[in-house]
Design a protein around this motif. Structure first.
Motif, mmCIF file in Angstrom:
data_model
loop_
_atom_site.group_PDB
_atom_site.id
_atom_site.type_symbol
_atom_site.label_atom_id
_atom_site.label_comp_id
_atom_site.label_asym_id
_atom_site.label_seq_id
_atom_site.Cartn_x
_atom_site.Cartn_y
_atom_site.Cartn_z
ATOM 1 N N SER A 6 -3.484 4.609 7.557
ATOM 2 C CA SER A 6 -2.717 4.722 9.626
ATOM 3 C C SER A 6 -2.688 6.047 9.343
ATOM 4 N N ARG A 7 -2.035 7.294 10.845
ATOM 5 C CA ARG A 7 -1.387 8.688 9.924
ATOM 6 C C ARG A 7 -0.143 8.089 9.637
ATOM 7 N N ALA A 8 1.033 7.236 9.424
ATOM 8 C CA ALA A 8 1.760 7.413 9.047
ATOM 9 C C ALA A 8 1.930 6.899 7.137
ATOM 10 N N ARG A 9 0.838 5.698 6.902
ATOM 11 C CA ARG A 9 0.286 6.277 5.559
ATOM 12 C C ARG A 9 -0.505 7.756 4.759
ATOM 13 N N LEU A 10 -1.201 7.308 5.602
ATOM 14 C CA LEU A 10 -2.400 9.126 5.385
ATOM 15 C C LEU A 10 -0.459 9.819 5.009
ATOM 16 N N ARG A 11 0.596 10.167 5.970
ATOM 17 C CA ARG A 11 1.199 10.976 5.385
ATOM 18 C C ARG A 11 2.158 10.975 4.082
ATOM 19 N N LEU A 12 2.130 9.700 3.654
ATOM 20 C CA LEU A 12 2.306 9.473 2.207
ATOM 21 C C LEU A 12 1.432 10.072 0.671
ATOM 22 N N MET A 13 0.972 10.322 1.396
ATOM 23 C CA MET A 13 -0.397 10.720 0.205
ATOM 24 C C MET A 13 -0.427 11.807 -0.065
ATOM 25 N N LYS A 14 -0.022 12.963 -0.784
ATOM 26 C CA LYS A 14 0.210 13.427 -1.943
ATOM 27 C C LYS A 14 -1.513 14.618 -1.093
ATOM 28 N N ILE A 30 -9.903 2.792 8.702
ATOM 29 C CA ILE A 30 -8.759 4.598 8.625
ATOM 30 C C ILE A 30 -9.273 5.282 10.022
ATOM 31 N N ASP A 31 -7.981 5.618 10.533
ATOM 32 C CA ASP A 31 -7.046 6.170 12.198
ATOM 33 C C ASP A 31 -8.182 7.039 11.457
ATOM 34 N N GLU A 32 -9.248 7.720 11.811
ATOM 35 C CA GLU A 32 -10.455 8.794 12.391
ATOM 36 C C GLU A 32 -9.591 10.028 12.266
ATOM 37 N N ASP A 33 -8.751 10.056 13.603
ATOM 38 C CA ASP A 33 -8.230 11.268 14.124
ATOM 39 C C ASP A 33 -7.116 11.924 13.180
ATOM 40 N N ALA A 34 -6.625 11.057 12.507
ATOM 41 C CA ALA A 34 -5.630 11.137 11.970
ATOM 42 C C ALA A 34 -5.834 11.490 10.675
ATOM 43 N N LEU A 35 -7.513 11.292 9.500
ATOM 44 C CA LEU A 35 -7.769 11.909 8.885
ATOM 45 C C LEU A 35 -7.837 13.042 8.473
ATOM 46 N N LEU A 82 1.008 -0.966 0.025
ATOM 47 C CA LEU A 82 0.161 0.071 0.434
ATOM 48 C C LEU A 82 0.973 1.041 0.146
ATOM 49 N N GLU A 83 1.912 0.573 0.779
ATOM 50 C CA GLU A 83 3.034 2.176 1.279
ATOM 51 C C GLU A 83 3.580 2.986 -0.399
ATOM 52 N N ASP A 84 3.673 2.086 -1.381
ATOM 53 C CA ASP A 84 4.112 1.807 -2.889
ATOM 54 C C ASP A 84 2.912 2.598 -3.653
ATOM 55 N N MET A 85 1.920 2.520 -3.114
ATOM 56 C CA MET A 85 0.221 3.588 -4.240
ATOM 57 C C MET A 85 0.714 4.566 -3.588
ATOM 58 N N LEU A 89 -13.566 -5.610 7.267
ATOM 59 C CA LEU A 89 -12.938 -5.345 8.911
ATOM 60 C C LEU A 89 -11.578 -6.893 8.858
ATOM 61 N N THR A 90 -10.595 -6.686 8.822
ATOM 62 C CA THR A 90 -10.391 -8.193 9.793
ATOM 63 C C THR A 90 -9.026 -7.551 10.538
ATOM 64 N N ARG A 91 -7.885 -8.225 11.147
ATOM 65 C CA ARG A 91 -7.193 -7.634 11.952
ATOM 66 C C ARG A 91 -6.350 -6.993 11.329
ATOM 67 N N ASP A 92 -6.272 -7.625 9.956
ATOM 68 C CA ASP A 92 -4.962 -7.309 9.134
ATOM 69 C C ASP A 92 -5.294 -5.758 8.643
ATOM 70 N N THR A 93 -6.338 -5.221 8.260
ATOM 71 C CA THR A 93 -7.032 -3.864 7.985
ATOM 72 C C THR A 93 -7.702 -2.936 8.726
ATOM 73 N N HIS A 94 -7.780 -3.536 10.021
ATOM 74 C CA HIS A 94 -8.214 -2.445 10.704
ATOM 75 C C HIS A 94 -6.920 -0.907 11.267
ATOM 76 N N HIS A 95 -7.499 0.269 10.750
ATOM 77 C CA HIS A 95 -6.285 0.967 10.944
ATOM 78 C C HIS A 95 -5.162 0.970 9.320
#
Length: 343
Positions: free
Chosen positions: A234-242, A256-261, A209-212, A225-231
Motif C-alpha cells: 500500500s501507499r503507507a507500506r511503500l513509504r517504509l522502503m528505502k 500493489i497500489d499502482e498509483d502509489a507506486l 511486512l512492515e518490519d521487513m 490475491l485474496t481479500r487480505d493481500t489486495h494492495h
C-alpha cells in the motif's frame, strides 16, 4: 449446504468451449477426447458472446482474460457444470458465486513455478543492470561510442537484500535462485516456513511486512490475491522502503497500489520497479510507460509463465480435471471459496 447445480455429465464426449487458442498439441488432444469448440479469433469474448457461445456446452475452459462475475454466472446455460480454468490464477472468476450456483471450478496449479521464478530473477537482473536500456542502444542509434569506464553503469546484485512476500512454491523457488546470486534473503508469509528450509536458504522470517520493508533493497511479490493481500503493498507500506529500493511483481497486479507506486518512483522515493502485470484497467498506465521510456521501470507483457512447456502441462491438467469430473470423481485441482477452503 450448497448442492450441485446440475447432475454430473454422463456423455463420454462432453461438449466443451475453449475461450482462447491453446498450443496445437493441446487442442488436438481436446478435440480427440471431447466435442470441443475453439475461439478462432483468439480474442476475449464479451459477456453476451460468451453466454451465446456456451449454448449446449457442458464445460467452459476459461482463461484469465474471461471475466466470470456473478452476473455472467447467473446467465450461464443450465448445461454448463464445470469451469476448467486454463491458468494457475483464478481471480477473474467469482468463486463464491460459482460455488453458490453449484458449479465446480478448477485451475492448473504448480506447473508455473520454475518459469515464473526464472522471470522474477530475470527482472531482478534487468533493472539494476540496465539491460533494456542497453539492449536498445544499437538498434536505435545504429552505432555506439565504444566502451567507457563510466558508460551504462548499473548496480551489482550480489550483496543486496531481497525481501520475498509469500514464501510458497514460487517464492521458495525464487529464494533458491537468489541465494546462488549472493543475495541476502528475508521473507514475510502468512505461515512461517519450516526451520530446515530457512536454514537451507539462510532466510530471515519477519512476523509483519512492515518490519521487513525497511531492510530490503529489492521486494518481490509472490503471494496469491485474496481479500487480505489486495494492495498489500500500500501507499503507507511503500513509504517504509528505502529510496534506493526496487519492486518486482510477476504475480497479481492488485497486490500493489499502482498509483502509489508510480508516485513514489516519480518522486524519487523509490528507485524503480520491474512489472509483468498491471492494475490499470485501461491497459498500462501512461505514467508507467513514461517511466519505462526514461528507464525508471522495466515492463514486460504478462509473460512470466509464457513457455511452451508450461502451456502444454497446463493443457494436460485441464484435460485431467475435465475427465475426472465427467467420470464422476472430484477433480484433483478444484478451487473452493476462501471461507470453505479454510474450514
Amino acid at each position: 449446504m450448497v448442492t450441485e447445480r446440475h447432475p454430473r455429465v454422463t456423455a463420454t464426449r462432453p461438449k466443451i468451449l475453449v475461450t482462447r487458442r491453446l498450443p496445437e498439441a493441446v487442442e488436438q488432444r481436446m478435440a480427440t477426447l471431447f466435442e470441443a469448440r475453439f475461439n478462432p479469433a483468439d480474442a476475449p469474448y464479451s459477456a453476451d458472446a460468451l453466454v451465446a457461445a456456451l449454448a449446449g456446452s457442458d464445460v467452459l475452459v476459461s482463461s484469465i482474460t474471461d471475466r466470470i462475475d456473478v452476473d455472467l454466472i447467473s446467465r450461464l446455460p443450465e448445461s454448463v457444470k464445470l469451469i476448467a480454468q486454463f491458468g494457475n490464477g483464478f481471480d477473474n472468476i467469482d468463486i463464491e458465486a460459482a460455488y453458490a450456483a453449484g458449479l465446480t471450478v478448477t485451475n492448473t496449479p504448480s506447473v508455473l513455478t520454475e518459469d515464473t521464478a526464472d522471470m522474477a530473477m530475470l527482472l531482478m537482473l534487468a533493472l539494476p543492470r540496465r539491460l533494456v536500456e542497453g539492449a536498445a542502444v544499437l538498434p536505435r542509434e545504429g552505432s555506439w561510442p565504444g566502451w567507457s569506464p563510466t558508460w551504462m553503469l548499473g548496480r551489482r546484485l550480489r550483496g543486496k537484500t531481497l525481501g520475498i512476500v509469500g514464501m510458497g512454491r514460487i517464492g521458495s523457488a525464487v529464494a533458491a535462485r537468489a541465494k546462488t546470486f549472493g543475495l541476502t534473503l528475508h521473507y514475510f508469509s502468512r505461515n512461517r516456513r519450516p526451520p530446515a528450509l530457512e536454514e537451507k536458504l539462510d532466510a530471515t522470517y519477519h512476523e509483519t511486512l512492515e518490519d521487513m520493508l525497511g531492510a530490503v533493497d529489492i521486494l518481490s511479490l509472490h503471494t496469491p490475491l485474496t481479500r487480505d493481500t489486495h494492495h498489500i503493498l500500500s501507499r503507507a507500506r511503500l513509504r517504509l522502503m528505502k529510496p534506493d529500493a526496487a519492486v518486482v511483481n510477476v504475480s497479481r497486479p492488485e497486490l500493489i497500489d499502482e498509483d502509489a507506486l508510480i508516485e513514489a518512483i516519480e518522486g524519487q522515493r523509490l528507485s524503480g520497479a520491474a512489472l509483468d502485470v498491471f492494475e490499470y484497467l485501461g491497459g498500462i498506465d501512461p505514467r508507467l510507460l513514461e517511466l519505462a521510456r526514461t528507464h525508471r521501470v522495466v515492463l514486460t507483457p504478462h509473460m512470466a509463465s509464457a513457455t511452451l512447456e508450461a502451456r502444454l502441462e497446463m493443457g494436460d491438467i485441464v484435460i485431467v480435471n475435465i475427465r475426472a469430473f465427467v467420470d464422476g470423481h472430484q477433480p484433483p485441482h478444484r478451487v473452493l471459496p476462501e471461507t470453505r477452503a479454510r474450514a
